[in-house]
Design a protein around this motif. Sequence first.
Motif, PDB file in Angstrom:
ATOM      1  N   HIS A  35       0.816  -1.211   0.000  1.00 64.44           N
ATOM      2  CA  HIS A  35       0.000   0.000   0.000  1.00 64.44           C
ATOM      3  C   HIS A  35       0.856   1.269   0.000  1.00 64.44           C
ATOM      4  O   HIS A  35       0.397   2.344   0.389  1.00 64.44           O
ATOM      5  CB  HIS A  35      -0.949  -0.020   1.201  1.00 64.44           C
ATOM      6  CG  HIS A  35      -2.040  -1.042   1.061  1.00 64.44           C
ATOM      7  ND1 HIS A  35      -1.865  -2.362   1.410  1.00 64.44           N
ATOM      8  CD2 HIS A  35      -3.303  -0.935   0.559  1.00 64.44           C
ATOM      9  CE1 HIS A  35      -2.990  -3.030   1.159  1.00 64.44           C
ATOM     10  NE2 HIS A  35      -3.864  -2.194   0.644  1.00 64.44           N
ATOM     11  N   ARG A  54       2.341  12.728   3.969  1.00 65.12           N
ATOM     12  CA  ARG A  54       1.520  13.471   3.024  1.00 65.12           C
ATOM     13  C   ARG A  54       1.674  14.968   3.290  1.00 65.12           C
ATOM     14  O   ARG A  54       1.801  15.395   4.439  1.00 65.12           O
ATOM     15  CB  ARG A  54       0.045  13.090   3.142  1.00 65.12           C
ATOM     16  CG  ARG A  54      -0.273  11.647   2.771  1.00 65.12           C
ATOM     17  CD  ARG A  54      -0.181  11.425   1.258  1.00 65.12           C
ATOM     18  NE  ARG A  54      -0.636  10.086   0.889  1.00 65.12           N
ATOM     19  CZ  ARG A  54       0.138   9.016   0.819  1.00 65.12           C
ATOM     20  NH1 ARG A  54       1.437   9.135   1.126  1.00 65.12           N
ATOM     21  NH2 ARG A  54      -0.349   7.837   0.465  1.00 65.12           N
ATOM     22  N   GLU A 106      -6.106   2.414   5.286  1.00 63.29           N
ATOM     23  CA  GLU A 106      -7.114   3.453   5.029  1.00 63.29           C
ATOM     24  C   GLU A 106      -6.465   4.821   4.883  1.00 63.29           C
ATOM     25  O   GLU A 106      -6.804   5.586   3.969  1.00 63.29           O
ATOM     26  CB  GLU A 106      -8.131   3.481   6.161  1.00 63.29           C
ATOM     27  CG  GLU A 106      -9.198   4.560   5.984  1.00 63.29           C
ATOM     28  CD  GLU A 106     -10.253   4.542   7.060  1.00 63.29           C
ATOM     29  OE1 GLU A 106     -10.612   5.626   7.554  1.00 63.29           O
ATOM     30  OE2 GLU A 106     -10.725   3.437   7.404  1.00 63.29           O
ATOM     31  N   LEU A 107      -5.539   5.150   5.757  1.00 65.95           N
ATOM     32  CA  LEU A 107      -4.883   6.452   5.684  1.00 65.95           C
ATOM     33  C   LEU A 107      -4.034   6.583   4.427  1.00 65.95           C
ATOM     34  O   LEU A 107      -3.956   7.655   3.823  1.00 65.95           O
ATOM     35  CB  LEU A 107      -4.034   6.664   6.937  1.00 65.95           C
ATOM     36  CG  LEU A 107      -4.845   6.896   8.222  1.00 65.95           C
ATOM     37  CD1 LEU A 107      -3.987   6.625   9.460  1.00 65.95           C
ATOM     38  CD2 LEU A 107      -5.395   8.317   8.250  1.00 65.95           C
ATOM     39  N   GLU A 109      -4.667   5.089   1.551  1.00 64.23           N
ATOM     40  CA  GLU A 109      -5.566   5.198   0.400  1.00 64.23           C
ATOM     41  C   GLU A 109      -6.252   6.548   0.335  1.00 64.23           C
ATOM     42  O   GLU A 109      -6.437   7.112  -0.749  1.00 64.23           O
ATOM     43  CB  GLU A 109      -6.609   4.078   0.464  1.00 64.23           C
ATOM     44  CG  GLU A 109      -6.022   2.688   0.207  1.00 64.23           C
ATOM     45  CD  GLU A 109      -7.050   1.586   0.363  1.00 64.23           C
ATOM     46  OE1 GLU A 109      -8.141   1.852   0.929  1.00 64.23           O
ATOM     47  OE2 GLU A 109      -6.771   0.449  -0.071  1.00 64.23           O
ATOM     48  N   GLN A 110      -6.624   7.095   1.487  1.00 69.11           N
ATOM     49  CA  GLN A 110      -7.357   8.363   1.491  1.00 69.11           C
ATOM     50  C   GLN A 110      -6.429   9.564   1.484  1.00 69.11           C
ATOM     51  O   GLN A 110      -6.733  10.576   0.849  1.00 69.11           O
ATOM     52  CB  GLN A 110      -8.301   8.399   2.691  1.00 69.11           C
ATOM     53  CG  GLN A 110      -9.388   7.328   2.617  1.00 69.11           C
ATOM     54  CD  GLN A 110     -10.385   7.431   3.746  1.00 69.11           C
ATOM     55  OE1 GLN A 110     -10.307   8.329   4.583  1.00 69.11           O
ATOM     56  NE2 GLN A 110     -11.329   6.500   3.788  1.00 69.11           N
ATOM     57  N   GLY A 111      -5.309   9.469   2.201  1.00 70.12           N
ATOM     58  CA  GLY A 111      -4.307  10.524   2.167  1.00 70.12           C
ATOM     59  C   GLY A 111      -4.784  11.874   2.645  1.00 70.12           C
ATOM     60  O   GLY A 111      -4.190  12.904   2.307  1.00 70.12           O
ATOM     61  N   ASP A 112      -5.841  11.916   3.447  1.00 68.08           N
ATOM     62  CA  ASP A 112      -6.444  13.188   3.859  1.00 68.08           C
ATOM     63  C   ASP A 112      -5.847  13.699   5.162  1.00 68.08           C
ATOM     64  O   ASP A 112      -6.538  13.909   6.157  1.00 68.08           O
ATOM     65  CB  ASP A 112      -7.960  13.033   3.974  1.00 68.08           C
ATOM     66  CG  ASP A 112      -8.365  11.874   4.877  1.00 68.08           C
ATOM     67  OD1 ASP A 112      -7.511  11.023   5.177  1.00 68.08           O
ATOM     68  OD2 ASP A 112      -9.535  11.845   5.289  1.00 68.08           O
ATOM     69  N   GLN A 361     -11.441   2.963  12.994  1.00 67.80           N
ATOM     70  CA  GLN A 361     -12.015   4.310  13.078  1.00 67.80           C
ATOM     71  C   GLN A 361     -11.358   5.120  14.185  1.00 67.80           C
ATOM     72  O   GLN A 361     -11.058   6.311  14.017  1.00 67.80           O
ATOM     73  CB  GLN A 361     -13.520   4.223  13.328  1.00 67.80           C
ATOM     74  CG  GLN A 361     -14.200   5.588  13.384  1.00 67.80           C
ATOM     75  CD  GLN A 361     -15.647   5.521  13.856  1.00 67.80           C
ATOM     76  OE1 GLN A 361     -16.077   4.511  14.422  1.00 67.80           O
ATOM     77  NE2 GLN A 361     -16.391   6.587  13.632  1.00 67.80           N
ATOM     78  N   THR A 364      -7.632   6.043  13.106  1.00 69.77           N
ATOM     79  CA  THR A 364      -7.566   7.041  12.029  1.00 69.77           C
ATOM     80  C   THR A 364      -8.029   8.406  12.523  1.00 69.77           C
ATOM     81  O   THR A 364      -7.441   9.441  12.169  1.00 69.77           O
ATOM     82  CB  THR A 364      -8.391   6.596  10.814  1.00 69.77           C
ATOM     83  OG1 THR A 364      -9.736   6.300  11.221  1.00 69.77           O
ATOM     84  CG2 THR A 364      -7.786   5.370  10.152  1.00 69.77           C
ATOM     85  N   ARG A 368      -5.516  11.712  12.460  1.00 71.05           N
ATOM     86  CA  ARG A 368      -5.855  12.950  11.749  1.00 71.05           C
ATOM     87  C   ARG A 368      -5.924  14.139  12.695  1.00 71.05           C
ATOM     88  O   ARG A 368      -5.412  15.221  12.388  1.00 71.05           O
ATOM     89  CB  ARG A 368      -7.181  12.776  11.009  1.00 71.05           C
ATOM     90  CG  ARG A 368      -7.128  11.772   9.858  1.00 71.05           C
ATOM     91  CD  ARG A 368      -8.461  11.733   9.123  1.00 71.05           C
ATOM     92  NE  ARG A 368      -8.438  10.826   7.975  1.00 71.05           N
ATOM     93  CZ  ARG A 368      -9.018   9.642   7.948  1.00 71.05           C
ATOM     94  NH1 ARG A 368      -9.684   9.201   9.016  1.00 71.05           N
ATOM     95  NH2 ARG A 368      -8.968   8.882   6.864  1.00 71.05           N
TER      96      ARG A 368
END
Length: 377
Positions: A35, A54, A106-107, A109-112, A361, A364, A368
């Motif tokens: 990933h 990121r 998840e982090l 893939e989303q990279g937000d 959840q 993540t 963030r």
Amino acid sequence: MEQLVALRRDLHAHPELGYQEQRTSDIVAQLLQEHGIEVHRGLGKTGVVGVLKRGNGTRMIGLRADMDALPMQDNGSQPWKSVHDNVCHACGHDGHTVMLLGAAIELAEQGDFDGTLVFIFQPAEEGLAGAKAMIDSGLFQQFPCDAVFALHNWPELPLGDVQTRAGAIMAAADRFDITVKGGGGHAAQPHLTRDTLLATSELVVQLNTLVARALDPCEPGLLSVTRMQGGFSHNMIPAEASITGTVRTFSPAAQDIIENRLREMALHVTAAHGLQAEVNYLRYYPATVNNAAMAQLAIDALDQAGIHVQQAKQPALTSEDFAFMLQARPGAYLWIGSAPSQPLHHSAYDFNDQLIPHGIQTLTALARHALGAEFPC
């Protein structure tokens, strides 16, 4: 999610003891690499670290999961019970590993987010100080995290509920081994020898009064004798007998009091029987102490994410080597509810797979929020 559940059950079926988590480490490293997460290996022998960056943010946040199993028989009935005799994931580290992997995926893939996340997959939590080994190998020199966080499944809480608290959340763990020597002889002639078993039995009784009479009544503490050995025959008083146990406290001052009084008690009780005592006392894990600001940050992060979170009313007397990471970096340790479940370290314990999405959840949301929050405090 089905793939993560299948992976968790695979890890449960193939548990590995501390510093032997080669198969687990290989799986973790491979999934991280697949990933696009930078992988580092060899810290603390079998530890794995994934790094995900990121944006242009300079903050670095660490998230930790433990990977090792316990040296006990798996007496569960599930098809994925341990294939190894006397090795068992009876504390849920298989689930912790999968939840952190799921969060990392998840982090990625989303990279937000803006900044750097460090996913710390730690070996040897169960009494072998894998956290300290990773730190001594240069963990925080290579990855200077501004804060670190960890979760542990908690069967006493409803599924997905989270608790944490400022200050001590888990106890310091000490081990004592006392050997009583100087006796030995025929059981039918006790007047010609010294009775090591009688002295040892009296010592067990007296040790169970120690916390109540040595510590301030407002100071939490626990002493448990967990093993007593001596003798090989029905008609022989053994030359030696021994006891082993654990002490749990929340302050170095309490540790000092208990250790000193234990040594005195062992000396005087055995001397009254004309025997000698050898005492080995090991302080192997310090108390797990949350940074107050980081504990509040975690509560704020999860509350904003809609996760049911609250202050824990009191610490637990169990121990955790994440304590070493919290001595090196500010951070917080959290409990996440896993009911219904057998108790931790139960021979039929199996991680509740329904917890996996809740854990992802939680991790993540924490990552963030921590990257965007205003600190250090």
